[in-house]
Scaffold this motif. Structure first.
Motif, short mmCIF file in Angstrom:
data_model
loop_
_atom_site.label_atom_id
_atom_site.label_comp_id
_atom_site.label_asym_id
_atom_site.label_seq_id
_atom_site.Cartn_x
_atom_site.Cartn_y
_atom_site.Cartn_z
N ALA A 380 27.34 24.25 -13.60
CA ALA A 380 28.47 23.56 -12.97
C ALA A 380 28.15 23.28 -11.50
CB ALA A 380 29.73 24.40 -13.08
N PRO A 381 28.63 22.16 -10.95
CA PRO A 381 28.30 21.79 -9.56
C PRO A 381 29.02 22.68 -8.56
CG PRO A 381 29.91 20.27 -10.47
CD PRO A 381 29.49 21.16 -11.61
N PRO A 382 28.41 22.92 -7.40
CA PRO A 382 29.08 23.70 -6.35
C PRO A 382 30.32 22.97 -5.84
CG PRO A 382 26.72 23.50 -5.93
CD PRO A 382 27.04 22.54 -7.02
N LEU A 383 31.15 23.70 -5.12
CA LEU A 383 32.39 23.16 -4.57
C LEU A 383 32.41 23.46 -3.08
CD1 LEU A 383 35.17 21.86 -5.11
CD2 LEU A 383 36.06 24.16 -5.56
N VAL A 384 32.62 22.42 -2.27
CA VAL A 384 32.68 22.56 -0.82
C VAL A 384 34.14 22.61 -0.40
CG1 VAL A 384 32.04 21.58 1.41
CG2 VAL A 384 30.51 21.33 -0.55
N VAL A 385 34.50 23.65 0.36
CA VAL A 385 35.88 23.86 0.79
C VAL A 385 35.92 23.88 2.32
CG1 VAL A 385 37.90 25.35 0.64
CG2 VAL A 385 36.27 25.25 -1.27
N GLY A 386 36.74 23.03 2.91
CA GLY A 386 36.87 22.99 4.35
C GLY A 386 38.24 22.50 4.76
N ASP A 387 38.43 22.38 6.07
CA ASP A 387 39.73 21.93 6.58
C ASP A 387 40.00 20.47 6.26
OD1 ASP A 387 40.22 24.44 7.63
OD2 ASP A 387 39.32 23.96 9.58
#
Length: 492
Positions: A380-387
């Motif tokens: 599964a692809p990574p997930l980028v979490v930011g503001d």
């Protein structure tokens, strides 16, 4: 004109009876057969009114036996549906209270072999009440005397003597705590404080299973179960002990598997300037092949990996350990090229584990430049979490390792912004939700997007929020299913 009065039973047969407890009518005596229909059922006194029709007595007594058997069947059916030790102990306490006519109680799990686990469960008692009871000297309390006299499970030494069955202690009834001889003053003080006047303690032990613990039920007034109730709780207690013994074996096996799995994974995450790491690893009952890794590489680089080996149990754990160790070696040699790392891993898997497949994702990170190059194999692809964004990394679709004769897929590059967190996870996180794949991905995205602003600076808090949102009930260790791995990397 006189009306015909209905033919009735004798007066003492038609008199009101005491209410039944869980289908048990303690006022009905057992039949005086020379050979008891149920072996071990204690005989009851023959009624003084010998004029009662024999057919009526037999019918009433048979009905009472059927009621008792039905009650035991219902209680044991409920017990065998329990899948954890604590759940089973709570069921034993509730069923036992109904059988002996009490409303409060306590069960102590303390296997006589000393290998644990141990626990104490209360019925109608607060946690503080259990602590108060435990202040009574062990030798004075009835359950403590039973625990000290419990037999060990299984033979302890070779030879004929080890084959002899261990003696199971007899239940202990204290009809009146205030007048019982030999009790410690502290016992009477605790009984007065908690408001109980009598107790009945039953060992959770059999000759086959050995000693597992004890249960004690508390009466508000001086009392003790009659012979019939003692017989019924004895039958139920033996069945309950065998069920607890099976659950104990499963629990110990799970603990061993979990220990092996943890030993095969990193004991701690590395400290690398420019990035903060956190990981959450939840294991199923049989132990799966999910793994993760984070290793420092030359020139301040960092290798991040997650993966899953097909299968469960010890063999999957062993394969996972070999695969992870090999990936670490390949990452040190050619970590800058994640595709080469996974290609080498795929060749190793085909040569050494031809019957297995595996998914894997390897990321080569340069925290100082906030640059990541990664490649995935069926993962599964990574997930980028930011503001300012919450989005999946676009990766090419590729087959798992071991599925094709030759594996290769292009790598992708991403640049996390300052303060953004990259989440790497295994498929178990999605499948444990119970949703279809597209729905599970949508829920994961929504969970990551809803991380409170105050928690976004802590990768551990981000991971915890995602897990709580996706799996609000946690990962039930008794439910079969895949492991869950969630690796979070926050870039400064």
């Amino acid at each position: 004109m006189a009306s015909n009065a209905p033919v009735g039973k004798p007066t003492d047969m038609s008199a009101p009876r005491l209410p039944k407890v869980a289908g048990i009518d303690s006022t009905v005596p057992a039949p005086p057969h020379t050979t008891a229909p149920l072996p071990g059922v204690p005989p009851a006194a023959i009624p003084s009114d010998a004029a009662l029709p024999p057919g009526v007595l037999i019918q009433d007594r048979l009905a009472s036996w059927v009621s008792d058997l039905t009650t035991l069947h219902e209680l044991t059916e409920r017990l065998i549906k329990t899948s954890s030790l604590d759940e089973a102990l709570r069921e034993v306490l509730g069923a036992g209270a109904a059988l002996v006519g009490a409303r409060r109680g306590m069960a102590v799990l303390e296997p006589a072999d000393g290998l644990g686990p141990t626990s104490t469960i209360g019925l109608g008692l607060a946690h503080a009440d259990l602590g108060t009871i435990e202040t009574v000297p062990r030798g004075s309390g009835s359950y403590g005397r039973l625990l000290d006299g419990l037999p060990d499970a299984g033979p302890t030494a070779p030879g004929p003597s080890s084959a002899r069955p261990a003696r199971v202690p007899e239940p202990i009834a204290i009809r009146d705590v205030r007048t019982e001889e030999g009790l410690d003053p502290r016992h009477r003080e605790v009984a007065a404080r908690l408001g109980y006047a009598a107790s009945y303690a039953l060992p959770l032990a059999t000759e086959e299973a050995g000693g597992l613990g004890a249960a004690v039920w508390l009466y508000d007034e001086p009392a003790e179960p009659d012979e019939r109730r003692r017989h019924l709780i004895g039958l139920y207690g033996r069945f309950a002990t065998e069920h607890l013994a099976r659950l104990l074996q499963v629990e110990r096996a799970r603990a061993r598997v979990a220990t092996v799995a943890e030993e095969l994974l990193p004991s701690r995450l590395p400290r690398v300037p420019g990035v903060r790491l956190a990981v959450r690893h939840l294991t199923g009952p049989q132990g799966g092949g999910d793994w993760y890794d984070a290793l420092p590489l030359p020139e301040g680089a960092l290798g991040l990996a997650v993966g899953s080996v097909s299968g469960t149990g010890p063999s999957a754990l062993a394969a996972m350990g070999r695969l992870r160790a090999s990936l670490r070696a390949y990452a040190v040699m050619e970590g800058e090229d994640p595709v080469a790392v996974l290609s080498d891993l795929e060749l190793l898997l085909r040569l050494t584990e031809p019957a297995r497949s595996a998914t894997a994702l390897f990321a080569y990170a340069e925290p100082a430049q906030r640059r990541i190059v990664l490649a995935g194999a069926g993962h599964a692809p990574p997930l980028v979490v930011g503001d300012h964004r919450t989005e999946f990394v676009e990766t090419s679709l590729s087959a798992p390792l071991g599925m094709l004769t030759c594996w290769e897929a292009p790598s992708v590059e991403l640049s996390p912004a300052p303060g953004e967190t990259v989440l790497l996870y295994t498929d178990g996180l999605l499948r444990r939700t119970g949703d279809a794949t597209d729905r599970a991905f949508a829920r994961l995205h929504a969970a990551a997007a809803s991380v409170p602003g105050a928690d976004r600076s802590d990768p551990g808090a981000v991971a915890d929020h995602v897990l709580r949102t996706l799996l609000p009930g946690g990962l039930d260790p008794a439910v079969e299913g895949e492991d869950v791995v969630l690796l979070a990397a926050r870039f400064a």
